[in-house]
Design a protein around this motif. Structure first.
Motif, PDB file in Angstrom:
ATOM      1  N   GLY A  30      31.487 -13.063  18.996  1.00 30.90           N
ATOM      2  CA  GLY A  30      32.010 -12.785  17.663  1.00 30.90           C
ATOM      3  C   GLY A  30      31.134 -11.837  16.871  1.00 30.90           C
ATOM      4  O   GLY A  30      31.611 -11.056  16.052  1.00 30.90           O
ATOM      5  N   GLY A  31      29.818 -11.945  17.087  1.00 25.12           N
ATOM      6  CA  GLY A  31      28.885 -11.030  16.436  1.00 25.12           C
ATOM      7  C   GLY A  31      28.592 -11.338  14.983  1.00 25.12           C
ATOM      8  O   GLY A  31      27.930 -10.540  14.306  1.00 25.12           O
ATOM      9  N   THR A  32      29.026 -12.490  14.484  1.00 23.73           N
ATOM     10  CA  THR A  32      28.853 -12.759  13.059  1.00 23.73           C
ATOM     11  C   THR A  32      27.398 -12.956  12.651  1.00 23.73           C
ATOM     12  O   THR A  32      27.059 -12.802  11.481  1.00 23.73           O
ATOM     13  N   ASN A  33      26.539 -13.282  13.601  1.00 25.54           N
ATOM     14  CA  ASN A  33      25.107 -13.381  13.324  1.00 25.54           C
ATOM     15  C   ASN A  33      24.349 -12.194  13.905  1.00 25.54           C
ATOM     16  O   ASN A  33      23.516 -11.571  13.235  1.00 25.54           O
ATOM     17  N   LEU A  34      24.628 -11.853  15.148  1.00 31.74           N
ATOM     18  CA  LEU A  34      23.911 -10.777  15.817  1.00 31.74           C
ATOM     19  C   LEU A  34      24.048  -9.449  15.079  1.00 31.74           C
ATOM     20  O   LEU A  34      23.063  -8.735  14.869  1.00 31.74           O
ATOM     21  N   VAL A  35      25.259  -9.103  14.682  1.00 28.70           N
ATOM     22  CA  VAL A  35      25.463  -7.814  14.007  1.00 28.70           C
ATOM     23  C   VAL A  35      24.715  -7.782  12.679  1.00 28.70           C
ATOM     24  O   VAL A  35      24.126  -6.751  12.313  1.00 28.70           O
ATOM     25  N   VAL A  73      35.797 -20.183  22.273  1.00 22.31           N
ATOM     26  CA  VAL A  73      36.731 -20.785  21.320  1.00 22.31           C
ATOM     27  C   VAL A  73      36.270 -20.468  19.903  1.00 22.31           C
ATOM     28  O   VAL A  73      35.102 -20.679  19.553  1.00 22.31           O
ATOM     29  N   ARG A  74      37.171 -19.961  19.094  1.00 22.92           N
ATOM     30  CA  ARG A  74      36.823 -19.602  17.721  1.00 22.92           C
ATOM     31  C   ARG A  74      36.655 -20.863  16.880  1.00 22.92           C
ATOM     32  O   ARG A  74      37.329 -21.872  17.075  1.00 22.92           O
ATOM     33  N   ASN A  75      35.767 -20.803  15.921  1.00 23.92           N
ATOM     34  CA  ASN A  75      35.479 -21.971  15.094  1.00 23.92           C
ATOM     35  C   ASN A  75      36.714 -22.483  14.360  1.00 23.92           C
ATOM     36  O   ASN A  75      36.916 -23.696  14.229  1.00 23.92           O
ATOM     37  N   SER A  76      37.563 -21.585  13.870  1.00 27.47           N
ATOM     38  CA  SER A  76      38.785 -22.012  13.182  1.00 27.47           C
ATOM     39  C   SER A  76      39.706 -22.770  14.121  1.00 27.47           C
ATOM     40  O   SER A  76      40.282 -23.807  13.755  1.00 27.47           O
ATOM     41  N   ASP A  77      39.860 -22.256  15.342  1.00 26.52           N
ATOM     42  CA  ASP A  77      40.739 -22.910  16.310  1.00 26.52           C
ATOM     43  C   ASP A  77      40.205 -24.280  16.709  1.00 26.52           C
ATOM     44  O   ASP A  77      40.967 -25.232  16.879  1.00 26.52           O
ATOM     45  N   ALA A 107      33.848 -16.271  14.554  1.00 28.93           N
ATOM     46  CA  ALA A 107      32.692 -16.909  15.200  1.00 28.93           C
ATOM     47  C   ALA A 107      33.127 -17.778  16.372  1.00 28.93           C
ATOM     48  O   ALA A 107      34.175 -18.430  16.334  1.00 28.93           O
ATOM     49  N   THR A 108      32.293 -17.809  17.413  1.00 25.47           N
ATOM     50  CA  THR A 108      32.607 -18.559  18.632  1.00 25.47           C
ATOM     51  C   THR A 108      31.737 -19.813  18.753  1.00 25.47           C
ATOM     52  O   THR A 108      30.712 -19.949  18.077  1.00 25.47           O
ATOM     53  N   THR A 109      32.132 -20.679  19.652  1.00 23.65           N
ATOM     54  CA  THR A 109      31.372 -21.916  19.881  1.00 23.65           C
ATOM     55  C   THR A 109      29.946 -21.621  20.329  1.00 23.65           C
ATOM     56  O   THR A 109      28.979 -22.140  19.772  1.00 23.65           O
TER      57      THR A 109
END
Length: 330
Positions: A30-35, A73-77, A107-109
């Motif tokens: 997802g890259g929400t932290n890395l990016v 798996v995405r956090n929302s799902d 974001a992913t698991t």
């Protein structure tokens, strides 16, 4: 702009081999932290290997009644999944409290488990930080420490782990499934994260090139009651000052099982084993809940500026346990 190469992995083995071969390569999902860390200059990978399109997005029942959650798996799902909501509500609540809807959609698991600390000194490349650059010092000690550790810290690092999901999964006895060049192995989440010691730059026991492919949850105990409660500075998206993930079973007037993890207090999600030991076999009540909290927090070593977190953690833990015991008696 810092240049980097980008590759899309074709399968799990290809991804593992590519990252293992390059010490400056890393996985991207997802890259929400890395990016964010790349923008700040905290992370400077030479190669990003995109694993977001690998077939790791399933949520599947296990033969023993547990659940296997794919790394992608995405956090929302995951938060909205019927089985998670009904059998692991603590996990759903932790995910929903962990970020804004936009971030949860991306974001992913695995990425959630592997996110790095939000310590302001770690994210500021102009300040010394042993987690970012080993041997340079810890700017948080003697600095702003409202969000920092009261348990398990060292003179080299007092940062805390930021994940809400990981706290709930720690309380649920989750197991992380990892693929490396030699095959697959399983690591209990309680053994997955490291305390800082003299190597705070190492967040987990993973080696370079290890790829998280799934997380497995055991079946929940019959008759359990669970909750996730997060205390933060504002009701909208914010990291935990303190959080508690707890599960109790109560039968015939005594506590049959207890699983507790604390967030916002240590370098890793903190499994409250001492508190659990006090609770199991005892009659539920405020006195025993306070005794359990005191047993766990006896080792707390707050810093000048975050002493309040000891009392806050105690109050939140006692309140959560009281709520669960009340539910069990309805």
């Amino acid at each position: 702009m810092i240049p980097f190469d980008y590759e899309q992995a074709t399968d799990v083995d290809d991804a593992v081999a590519t990252v293992t071969a390059d010490p400056r390569a890393c996985f991207l999902a997802g890259g929400t932290n890395l990016v964010d860390d790349m923008k700040l200059g905290v992370a400077e990978p030479r190669l990003l290997v995109d694993v977001s399109r690998l077939p790791l997005g399933g949520v599947d029942a296990l033969p023993d009644g547990g659940l296997r959650i794919g790394a992608a798996v995405r956090n929302s799902d995951l938060a909205a999944h019927d089985v998670v909501r009904s059998r692991y509500p603590m996990l759903s609540r932790a995910l929903l409290s962990g970020a804004s809807g936009q971030l949860r959609n991306l974001a992913t698991t695995a990425g959630n488990l592997l996110q790095r600390t939000r310590c302001v000194y770690f994210q500021d490349v102009t300040t010394p930080c042993n987690k970012r650059e080993p041997g340079t010092g810890c700017s948080a000690i003697g600095g702003y420490v409202r969000y920092h550790a009261i348990l398990g810290a060292s003179e080299h690092c007092v940062a805390v782990h930021p994940s809400d999901m990981a706290v709930a999964m720690t309380a649920l006895d989750a197991v992380v499934v990892v693929r490396d060049a030699d095959g697959e192995r399983r690591i209990p989440l309680s053994e997955f994260y490291r305390l800082p010691g003299d190597r705070p730059d190492l967040d987990t026991v993973l080696a370079h090139g290890d790829l998280v492919t799934a997380v497995e949850l055991p079946p929940p105990p019959a008759g359990n009651r669970s909750a996730y409660r997060k205390v933060r500075d504002r009701a909208s998206f914010a990291f935990a000052v303190v959080s508690v993930a707890a599960e109790l079973t109560v039968a015939d007037g005594s506590i049959g099982s207890a699983r507790i993890a604390l967030g916002g207090v240590a370098h890793r999600p903190w499994r409250a084993a001492l508190a659990e030991g006090v609770l199991v076999g005892a009659s539920p009540g405020d006195d025993v809940f306070a005794e359990a909290a005191d047993a766990e927090l006896a080792a707390a070593r707050p810093l000048p500026g975050n002493e309040f977190k000891v009392a806050l953690t105690r109050r939140v833990l006692v309140a959560v346990l009281g709520s669960l015991a009340e539910e069990a008696h309805r």
